[in-house]
Write a protein that holds these residues in place. Structure first.
Motif, PDB file in Angstrom:
ATOM      1  N   SER A 152     -33.870  14.499  40.955  1.00  0.00           N
ATOM      2  CA  SER A 152     -34.518  13.219  41.234  1.00  0.00           C
ATOM      3  C   SER A 152     -35.384  13.298  42.491  1.00  0.00           C
ATOM      4  O   SER A 152     -36.264  12.477  42.682  1.00  0.00           O
ATOM      5  N   ALA A 153     -35.137  14.275  43.343  1.00  0.00           N
ATOM      6  CA  ALA A 153     -35.900  14.438  44.584  1.00  0.00           C
ATOM      7  C   ALA A 153     -36.158  15.925  44.828  1.00  0.00           C
ATOM      8  O   ALA A 153     -35.448  16.567  45.603  1.00  0.00           O
ATOM      9  N   PRO A 154     -37.158  16.502  44.160  1.00  0.00           N
ATOM     10  CA  PRO A 154     -37.404  17.929  44.323  1.00  0.00           C
ATOM     11  C   PRO A 154     -37.779  18.340  45.745  1.00  0.00           C
ATOM     12  O   PRO A 154     -37.668  19.499  46.092  1.00  0.00           O
ATOM     13  N   VAL A 155     -38.174  17.386  46.581  1.00  0.00           N
ATOM     14  CA  VAL A 155     -38.475  17.725  47.965  1.00  0.00           C
ATOM     15  C   VAL A 155     -37.197  18.093  48.722  1.00  0.00           C
ATOM     16  O   VAL A 155     -37.237  18.849  49.684  1.00  0.00           O
ATOM     17  N   PHE A 156     -36.041  17.593  48.285  1.00  0.00           N
ATOM     18  CA  PHE A 156     -34.765  17.912  48.917  1.00  0.00           C
ATOM     19  C   PHE A 156     -34.008  19.007  48.168  1.00  0.00           C
ATOM     20  O   PHE A 156     -33.398  19.874  48.771  1.00  0.00           O
ATOM     21  N   ALA A 157     -33.982  18.927  46.851  1.00  0.00           N
ATOM     22  CA  ALA A 157     -33.263  19.897  46.024  1.00  0.00           C
ATOM     23  C   ALA A 157     -34.130  20.242  44.820  1.00  0.00           C
ATOM     24  O   ALA A 157     -34.385  19.393  43.968  1.00  0.00           O
ATOM     25  N   LEU A 158     -34.585  21.489  44.759  1.00  0.00           N
ATOM     26  CA  LEU A 158     -35.475  21.938  43.707  1.00  0.00           C
ATOM     27  C   LEU A 158     -34.708  22.817  42.722  1.00  0.00           C
ATOM     28  O   LEU A 158     -34.004  23.737  43.131  1.00  0.00           O
ATOM     29  N   VAL A 159     -34.820  22.516  41.437  1.00  0.00           N
ATOM     30  CA  VAL A 159     -34.176  23.308  40.395  1.00  0.00           C
ATOM     31  C   VAL A 159     -35.095  24.477  40.055  1.00  0.00           C
ATOM     32  O   VAL A 159     -36.284  24.295  39.816  1.00  0.00           O
ATOM     33  N   SER A 160     -34.550  25.685  40.046  1.00  0.00           N
ATOM     34  CA  SER A 160     -35.341  26.863  39.679  1.00  0.00           C
ATOM     35  C   SER A 160     -34.467  27.802  38.859  1.00  0.00           C
ATOM     36  O   SER A 160     -33.254  27.668  38.818  1.00  0.00           O
ATOM     37  N   GLY A 161     -35.088  28.744  38.209  1.00  0.00           N
ATOM     38  CA  GLY A 161     -34.337  29.742  37.458  1.00  0.00           C
ATOM     39  C   GLY A 161     -33.608  29.204  36.244  1.00  0.00           C
ATOM     40  O   GLY A 161     -32.583  29.745  35.848  1.00  0.00           O
ATOM     41  N   GLY A 185     -31.672  14.555  52.991  1.00  0.00           N
ATOM     42  CA  GLY A 185     -31.776  13.454  52.046  1.00  0.00           C
ATOM     43  C   GLY A 185     -30.779  13.626  50.931  1.00  0.00           C
ATOM     44  O   GLY A 185     -29.866  14.454  51.011  1.00  0.00           O
ATOM     45  N   SER A 186     -30.928  12.854  49.882  1.00  0.00           N
ATOM     46  CA  SER A 186     -30.008  12.956  48.752  1.00  0.00           C
ATOM     47  C   SER A 186     -30.794  13.066  47.461  1.00  0.00           C
ATOM     48  O   SER A 186     -31.947  12.648  47.376  1.00  0.00           O
ATOM     49  N   ALA A 187     -30.149  13.653  46.463  1.00  0.00           N
ATOM     50  CA  ALA A 187     -30.785  13.850  45.162  1.00  0.00           C
ATOM     51  C   ALA A 187     -29.715  13.817  44.087  1.00  0.00           C
ATOM     52  O   ALA A 187     -28.553  14.107  44.335  1.00  0.00           O
ATOM     53  N   GLU A 188     -30.129  13.444  42.889  1.00  0.00           N
ATOM     54  CA  GLU A 188     -29.277  13.539  41.702  1.00  0.00           C
ATOM     55  C   GLU A 188     -29.808  14.679  40.851  1.00  0.00           C
ATOM     56  O   GLU A 188     -30.990  14.704  40.509  1.00  0.00           O
ATOM     57  N   ILE A 189     -28.947  15.618  40.512  1.00  0.00           N
ATOM     58  CA  ILE A 189     -29.293  16.711  39.626  1.00  0.00           C
ATOM     59  C   ILE A 189     -28.721  16.351  38.260  1.00  0.00           C
ATOM     60  O   ILE A 189     -27.512  16.163  38.126  1.00  0.00           O
ATOM     61  N   THR A 190     -29.580  16.232  37.266  1.00  0.00           N
ATOM     62  CA  THR A 190     -29.153  15.805  35.928  1.00  0.00           C
ATOM     63  C   THR A 190     -29.373  16.919  34.923  1.00  0.00           C
ATOM     64  O   THR A 190     -30.461  17.478  34.840  1.00  0.00           O
ATOM     65  N   ALA A 191     -28.329  17.255  34.176  1.00  0.00           N
ATOM     66  CA  ALA A 191     -28.428  18.224  33.081  1.00  0.00           C
ATOM     67  C   ALA A 191     -28.587  17.433  31.783  1.00  0.00           C
ATOM     68  O   ALA A 191     -27.824  16.502  31.515  1.00  0.00           O
ATOM     69  N   LEU A 192     -29.588  17.807  30.999  1.00  0.00           N
ATOM     70  CA  LEU A 192     -29.899  17.110  29.752  1.00  0.00           C
ATOM     71  C   LEU A 192     -29.461  17.946  28.552  1.00  0.00           C
ATOM     72  O   LEU A 192     -29.528  19.179  28.588  1.00  0.00           O
ATOM     73  N   ALA A 193     -29.034  17.261  27.502  1.00  0.00           N
ATOM     74  CA  ALA A 193     -28.634  17.945  26.269  1.00  0.00           C
ATOM     75  C   ALA A 193     -28.984  17.063  25.086  1.00  0.00           C
ATOM     76  O   ALA A 193     -29.066  15.845  25.197  1.00  0.00           O
ATOM     77  N   LYS A 194     -29.204  17.715  23.945  1.00  0.00           N
ATOM     78  CA  LYS A 194     -29.442  16.981  22.692  1.00  0.00           C
ATOM     79  C   LYS A 194     -29.145  17.891  21.517  1.00  0.00           C
ATOM     80  O   LYS A 194     -29.139  19.112  21.643  1.00  0.00           O
ATOM     81  N   ALA A 195     -28.906  17.276  20.388  1.00  0.00           N
ATOM     82  CA  ALA A 195     -28.710  18.032  19.155  1.00  0.00           C
ATOM     83  C   ALA A 195     -30.065  18.556  18.704  1.00  0.00           C
ATOM     84  O   ALA A 195     -31.056  17.825  18.729  1.00  0.00           O
ATOM     85  N   PRO A 196     -30.153  19.824  18.307  1.00  0.00           N
ATOM     86  CA  PRO A 196     -31.452  20.402  17.967  1.00  0.00           C
ATOM     87  C   PRO A 196     -32.114  19.790  16.735  1.00  0.00           C
ATOM     88  O   PRO A 196     -33.324  19.832  16.607  1.00  0.00           O
ATOM     89  N   ASP A 197     -31.346  19.206  15.834  1.00  0.00           N
ATOM     90  CA  ASP A 197     -31.931  18.679  14.606  1.00  0.00           C
ATOM     91  C   ASP A 197     -32.159  17.165  14.647  1.00  0.00           C
ATOM     92  O   ASP A 197     -32.482  16.560  13.636  1.00  0.00           O
ATOM     93  N   VAL A 198     -32.011  16.538  15.815  1.00  0.00           N
ATOM     94  CA  VAL A 198     -32.177  15.093  15.950  1.00  0.00           C
ATOM     95  C   VAL A 198     -33.431  14.821  16.769  1.00  0.00           C
ATOM     96  O   VAL A 198     -33.627  15.410  17.830  1.00  0.00           O
ATOM     97  N   ALA A 199     -34.273  13.928  16.268  1.00  0.00           N
ATOM     98  CA  ALA A 199     -35.506  13.587  16.985  1.00  0.00           C
ATOM     99  C   ALA A 199     -35.176  12.735  18.209  1.00  0.00           C
ATOM    100  O   ALA A 199     -34.130  12.108  18.281  1.00  0.00           O
ATOM    101  N   GLY A 200     -36.099  12.719  19.143  1.00  0.00           N
ATOM    102  CA  GLY A 200     -35.926  11.893  20.332  1.00  0.00           C
ATOM    103  C   GLY A 200     -35.706  12.723  21.578  1.00  0.00           C
ATOM    104  O   GLY A 200     -35.589  13.946  21.529  1.00  0.00           O
ATOM    105  N   ALA A 201     -35.671  12.021  22.676  1.00  0.00           N
ATOM    106  CA  ALA A 201     -35.526  12.687  23.974  1.00  0.00           C
ATOM    107  C   ALA A 201     -34.077  13.092  24.235  1.00  0.00           C
ATOM    108  O   ALA A 201     -33.141  12.462  23.739  1.00  0.00           O
ATOM    109  N   ALA A 202     -33.929  14.137  25.024  1.00  0.00           N
ATOM    110  CA  ALA A 202     -32.592  14.562  25.435  1.00  0.00           C
ATOM    111  C   ALA A 202     -32.022  13.546  26.420  1.00  0.00           C
ATOM    112  O   ALA A 202     -32.756  12.860  27.120  1.00  0.00           O
TER     113      ALA A 202
END
Length: 81
Positions: A17-26, A47-64
């Protein structure tokens, strides 16, 4: 490291949520379903940040959807001893 999911969903991404404080890489998902991400934190800014992991079923339309959230606070190192 995120272990393989036991439901039909697959890891798709990790976002900060705040890449200036915590950047996801790799970010990568291995063939066995295990996902890996590294977090890099700024050493001079706090500062503070929320790191969110997203998941979805591969055969279902829509956002993770966010299925795992890590709340983190970044505390900078002291500049002088």
């Amino acid at each position: 490291m995120l272990r393989p999911r036991t439901d039909d969903k697959r890891w798709t991404a990790v976002r900060s949520s705040a890449p200036v404080f915590a950047l996801v890489s790799g970010w990568r998902v291995d063939a066995d379903g295990t996902a890996h991400a590294s977090l890099r934190c700024a050493g001079t800014r706090g500062g503070s940040a929320e790191i969110t992991a997203l998941a979805k079923a591969p055969d279902v339309a829509g956002a993770a959807r966010g299925v795992f959230v890590l709340d983190m606070t970044v505390t900078p190192y002291a500049r002088e001893g």
